[in-house]
Design a protein around this motif. Sequence first.
Motif, PDB file in Angstrom:
ATOM      1  N   ALA A 181       1.085  -1.197   0.141  1.00  0.00           N
ATOM      2  CA  ALA A 181       0.112   0.081   0.127  1.00  0.00           C
ATOM      3  C   ALA A 181       0.756   0.835  -0.089  1.00  0.00           C
ATOM      4  O   ALA A 181       2.442   0.743   0.250  1.00  0.00           O
ATOM      5  N   GLU A 182       0.055   1.870  -0.372  1.00  0.00           N
ATOM      6  CA  GLU A 182       1.167   3.318  -0.469  1.00  0.00           C
ATOM      7  C   GLU A 182       0.312   4.621   0.887  1.00  0.00           C
ATOM      8  O   GLU A 182       1.136   5.109   1.268  1.00  0.00           O
ATOM      9  N   GLU A 183      -0.365   3.614   1.905  1.00  0.00           N
ATOM     10  CA  GLU A 183      -0.922   4.436   2.399  1.00  0.00           C
ATOM     11  C   GLU A 183      -1.309   3.889   3.829  1.00  0.00           C
ATOM     12  O   GLU A 183      -2.610   2.168   3.342  1.00  0.00           O
ATOM     13  N   VAL A 184      -1.540   3.403   4.778  1.00  0.00           N
ATOM     14  CA  VAL A 184      -1.870   2.621   6.117  1.00  0.00           C
ATOM     15  C   VAL A 184      -2.341   3.822   6.925  1.00  0.00           C
ATOM     16  O   VAL A 184      -1.723   4.053   7.880  1.00  0.00           O
ATOM     17  N   ARG A 185      -2.983   2.573   7.973  1.00  0.00           N
ATOM     18  CA  ARG A 185      -3.306   3.401   9.426  1.00  0.00           C
ATOM     19  C   ARG A 185      -2.465   3.374  10.453  1.00  0.00           C
ATOM     20  O   ARG A 185      -1.685   2.213  10.317  1.00  0.00           O
ATOM     21  N   PRO A 186      -2.195   3.403  11.340  1.00  0.00           N
ATOM     22  CA  PRO A 186      -0.904   2.778  12.825  1.00  0.00           C
ATOM     23  C   PRO A 186      -0.988   2.240  13.146  1.00  0.00           C
ATOM     24  O   PRO A 186      -3.052   1.216  13.162  1.00  0.00           O
ATOM     25  N   PHE A 187      -0.795   0.763  13.420  1.00  0.00           N
ATOM     26  CA  PHE A 187      -0.872  -0.388  13.399  1.00  0.00           C
ATOM     27  C   PHE A 187      -1.149  -1.222  12.006  1.00  0.00           C
ATOM     28  O   PHE A 187      -1.810  -2.867  12.542  1.00  0.00           O
ATOM     29  N   GLU A 188      -1.139  -0.509  11.643  1.00  0.00           N
ATOM     30  CA  GLU A 188      -1.895  -1.658  10.090  1.00  0.00           C
ATOM     31  C   GLU A 188      -0.649  -2.155   9.377  1.00  0.00           C
ATOM     32  O   GLU A 188       0.550  -1.153   9.366  1.00  0.00           O
ATOM     33  N   LYS A 189      -0.275  -3.365   8.625  1.00  0.00           N
ATOM     34  CA  LYS A 189       0.870  -3.817   8.228  1.00  0.00           C
ATOM     35  C   LYS A 189       0.851  -3.341   7.168  1.00  0.00           C
ATOM     36  O   LYS A 189       0.163  -3.055   6.020  1.00  0.00           O
ATOM     37  N   THR A 237       8.143   6.264   0.081  1.00  0.00           N
ATOM     38  CA  THR A 237       7.843   6.462   1.386  1.00  0.00           C
ATOM     39  C   THR A 237       6.139   5.973   1.369  1.00  0.00           C
ATOM     40  O   THR A 237       5.965   5.027   0.257  1.00  0.00           O
ATOM     41  N   PHE A 238       6.188   6.152   2.712  1.00  0.00           N
ATOM     42  CA  PHE A 238       4.137   5.939   2.512  1.00  0.00           C
ATOM     43  C   PHE A 238       3.971   6.575   3.887  1.00  0.00           C
ATOM     44  O   PHE A 238       5.397   6.908   4.574  1.00  0.00           O
ATOM     45  N   ARG A 239       2.782   6.565   3.672  1.00  0.00           N
ATOM     46  CA  ARG A 239       1.891   7.589   4.485  1.00  0.00           C
ATOM     47  C   ARG A 239       1.522   7.425   5.588  1.00  0.00           C
ATOM     48  O   ARG A 239       0.893   6.225   5.416  1.00  0.00           O
ATOM     49  N   CYS A 240       1.484   7.287   6.692  1.00  0.00           N
ATOM     50  CA  CYS A 240       0.598   6.336   7.620  1.00  0.00           C
ATOM     51  C   CYS A 240      -0.364   7.699   7.955  1.00  0.00           C
ATOM     52  O   CYS A 240      -0.182   8.595   8.349  1.00  0.00           O
ATOM     53  N   ALA A 241      -1.479   7.281   8.192  1.00  0.00           N
ATOM     54  CA  ALA A 241      -2.695   8.887   8.247  1.00  0.00           C
ATOM     55  C   ALA A 241      -3.697   7.385   8.777  1.00  0.00           C
ATOM     56  O   ALA A 241      -4.515   6.546   8.741  1.00  0.00           O
ATOM     57  N   GLY A 242      -4.650   7.923   9.583  1.00  0.00           N
ATOM     58  CA  GLY A 242      -6.304   7.882  10.315  1.00  0.00           C
ATOM     59  C   GLY A 242      -6.412   7.375  11.481  1.00  0.00           C
ATOM     60  O   GLY A 242      -5.388   7.946  11.942  1.00  0.00           O
TER      61      GLY A 242
END
Length: 168
Positions: free
Chosen positions: A21-29, A123-128
């Motif tokens: 993924a290019e974006e995941v949530r905190p504590f997501e793989k 890079t990847f973003r961690c959001a949500g």
Amino acid sequence: PALPPRASDDAPAIVNLHTSAEEVRPFEKFEATFDVPGTWSNPFDPDEIAVDGIFQTSDGKTLTQPGFYYQDYRRSKEGGGEKLTAEGRPAWKVRFTPTTVGTWHWRLRLTAGGKTSQTQEGTFRCAGQPAGHGFLRVSTSNPRYFEYDDGAPFFAVGENIATLEHGR
């Protein structure tokens, strides 16, 4: 399982790199899957071949996550026992779980045959909102119990079930 062909005298290489993924949530793989051309007598021996994911937070903290050699299997019941059948080709993986929001910078470092190479930085973003309660830890209030990062308690259910046979 069959291993990929042996690396040449050149520096080892990471090829066919794909991320989950290019974006995941905190504590997501977040997962990187890739191939390393070469064969090794033991791909699980880090003295022979080692892959590390190098992850950097937006505030500059660096975390290293070891990679691993992976083969998917299908489980089935056969003749009163369990049978595992390899599915697909083996691959290498690095799995990482970001704990804070922001842009994470990462690269892979491969060491094999006394030589080291690295991928370009990605890079990847961690959001949500967090994708769960966080990591499981020994409780800070009572070391006889477990709890998650957010303080939620953990109670194991089914820890004694070890086979495909349920309810025997």
